[in-house]
Design an enzyme around this catalytic site. Structure first.
Site, PDB file in Angstrom:
ATOM      1  N   GLY A 157      27.271  50.430  21.087  1.00  0.00           N
ATOM      2  CA  GLY A 157      28.204  49.938  22.091  1.00  0.00           C
ATOM      3  C   GLY A 157      28.393  50.994  23.164  1.00  0.00           C
ATOM      4  N   ILE A 159      30.233  53.778  23.220  1.00  0.00           N
ATOM      5  CA  ILE A 159      30.138  55.151  22.706  1.00  0.00           C
ATOM      6  C   ILE A 159      28.700  55.470  22.329  1.00  0.00           C
ATOM      7  CG2 ILE A 159      30.791  56.653  20.784  1.00  0.00           C
ATOM      8  CD1 ILE A 159      33.528  55.146  20.812  1.00  0.00           C
ATOM      9  N   ARG A 180      24.955  42.991  18.618  1.00  0.00           N
ATOM     10  CA  ARG A 180      25.141  42.133  19.794  1.00  0.00           C
ATOM     11  C   ARG A 180      24.166  42.412  20.927  1.00  0.00           C
ATOM     12  NH1 ARG A 180      31.766  42.145  20.443  1.00  0.00           N
ATOM     13  NH2 ARG A 180      32.237  41.009  18.519  1.00  0.00           N
ATOM     14  N   ILE A 238      31.415  59.065  13.401  1.00  0.00           N
ATOM     15  CA  ILE A 238      32.581  59.178  14.279  1.00  0.00           C
ATOM     16  C   ILE A 238      33.142  57.794  14.587  1.00  0.00           C
ATOM     17  CG2 ILE A 238      31.930  61.391  15.310  1.00  0.00           C
ATOM     18  CD1 ILE A 238      31.453  58.068  17.121  1.00  0.00           C
ATOM     19  N   ARG A 240      34.370  54.669  12.135  1.00  0.00           N
ATOM     20  CA  ARG A 240      35.541  54.379  11.322  1.00  0.00           C
ATOM     21  C   ARG A 240      35.271  54.842   9.901  1.00  0.00           C
ATOM     22  NH1 ARG A 240      38.474  54.498  14.936  1.00  0.00           N
ATOM     23  NH2 ARG A 240      39.852  52.887  15.794  1.00  0.00           N
ATOM     24  N   ASP A 264      34.166  62.812  11.464  1.00  0.00           N
ATOM     25  CA  ASP A 264      35.448  62.851  12.155  1.00  0.00           C
ATOM     26  C   ASP A 264      36.406  61.813  11.593  1.00  0.00           C
ATOM     27  OD1 ASP A 264      37.109  63.859  14.416  1.00  0.00           O
ATOM     28  OD2 ASP A 264      36.988  61.766  15.072  1.00  0.00           O
ATOM     29  N   HIS A 288      39.713  63.511  12.780  1.00  0.00           N
ATOM     30  CA  HIS A 288      39.846  62.258  13.538  1.00  0.00           C
ATOM     31  C   HIS A 288      40.374  62.538  14.947  1.00  0.00           C
ATOM     32  CE1 HIS A 288      40.496  57.640  13.095  1.00  0.00           C
ATOM     33  NE2 HIS A 288      40.061  57.972  14.306  1.00  0.00           N
TER      34      HIS A 288
END
Length: 327
Positions: A157, A159, A180, A238, A240, A264, A288
């Protein structure tokens, strides 16, 4: 006189100085939005009844009171599990989120992890703490020549696309999977569907997860997938924390099935002090904060304001969500 395309926009509690400031800015710059700041649950329940739009988090009770709601702006880029409950998913309301605001900050964080591994900082930082002067011999092969490496970005996406652009600038060959996208963004040499993940893992020197937590991605990075990676490859998450089984990651590191990991985000946050990842070699951890950086609140307000204008005009909204998929 109220404009014919005006609408009621409720800022749901809890409020902060930031959300109150946003409300004032919206009222001043988007006159079509009749902004109501609900400071408490009782006010929210009363005001949501005839509101066409809202910002924040709805629960089942609030949603049941909303007779006219057509747009909900989520207060996150990727809301936590539970935000998209079954009644909200089945409701005709359009939900939008704050994705895209972290692209530059998290892209830089990914690159920092990659460069750290490529230059051996995962070894030299512990040596520094031990005050140990110890150079690796040139023939050790622990410095990676980036133009000879391959990165696999899982979820390309905003990021992931920014990370691909940065990695390609260092000469890295970038592979990507996405559920997607149908065309490769700048820097991506090969774009594949999400179903190609397992066949691509053995090709990568860096496996980088940027995917959100969804029903499809929860726990999907498990021991079997670590075992498909190169023994020298580095795993970076990084996206979830709930996408990766940490017990499986620890087991893979102990068994030498991968070369190292940088995280993270974690299944449990904060990561417990007794967790083995804290002291494992070849592991880099940040708390995080990959998305930390300037201008985030400005970017959030920009999305809200743009969507208020679009909603008033009947135009498409920014960042619509597939509610059943949570993103």
């Amino acid at each position: 006189m109220v404009s014919s395309n005006s609408f009621k926009f409720v800022m749901l509690p809890p409020q902060t100085d930031t959300t109150r400031a946003w409300a004032a800015r919206l009222a001043a710059t988007v006159p079509e939005a009749r902004v109501v700041v609900a400071e408490d649950a009782d006010t929210a329940a009363r005001e949501i009844a005839d509101a066409e739009a809202a910002f924040g988090q709805l629960d089942r009770e609030l949603l049941s009171k909303a007779r006219n709601l057509r747009w909900l702006q989520a207060p996150f880029a990727a809301p936590p599990a539970g935000y998209y409950f079954s009644e909200l998913i089945g409701h005709p309301v359009t939900v939008t989120n704050f994705r895209e605001i972290y692209n530059d900050h998290i892209g830089a964080h990914i690159l920092a992890f990659v460069l750290a591994f490529a230059r051996g900082l995962h070894m030299y930082i512990p040596q520094q703490l031990r005050r140990e002067w110890k150079k690796s011999p040139l023939e050790a092969g622990d410095v990676l020549h980036l133009p000879e490496t391959t990165a696999l970005i899982v979820g390309v996406g905003g990021i992931g696309a920014e990370a691909a652009r940065l990695l390609a600038a260092f000469g890295v060959t970038v592979l990507a999977t996405d559920a997607r996208r149908t065309s490769a963004p700048e820097g991506v040499s090969e774009l594949h569907p999400a179903t190609a993940l397992d066949e691509l893992l053995p090709r990568a020197d860096f496996v980088i997860l940027t995917v959100p937590h969804t029903p499809a991605t929860e726990g999907f990075f498990n021991r079997a997938r670590f075992q498909r990676m190169k023994k020298t490859a580095f795993f970076i998450n990084i996206g979830r924390g709930m996408t990766t089984k940490l017990d499986d990651l620890v087991a893979a590191l102990h068994a030498g099935e991968i070369g190292g990991a940088a995280l993270d985000v974690y299944e449990q946050e904060p990561l417990p002090a007794e967790h083995p990842l804290w002291t494992m070699p070849n592991v880099l951890l940040t708390p995080h904060m990959a998305g930390h950086g300037p201008y985030l609140d400005d970017r959030r307000l920009e999305i809200i304001a743009d969507n208020c204008r679009a909603f008033a005009a009947g135009s498409p909204l920014r960042n619509p969500v597939d509610k059943a998929s949570w993103f």
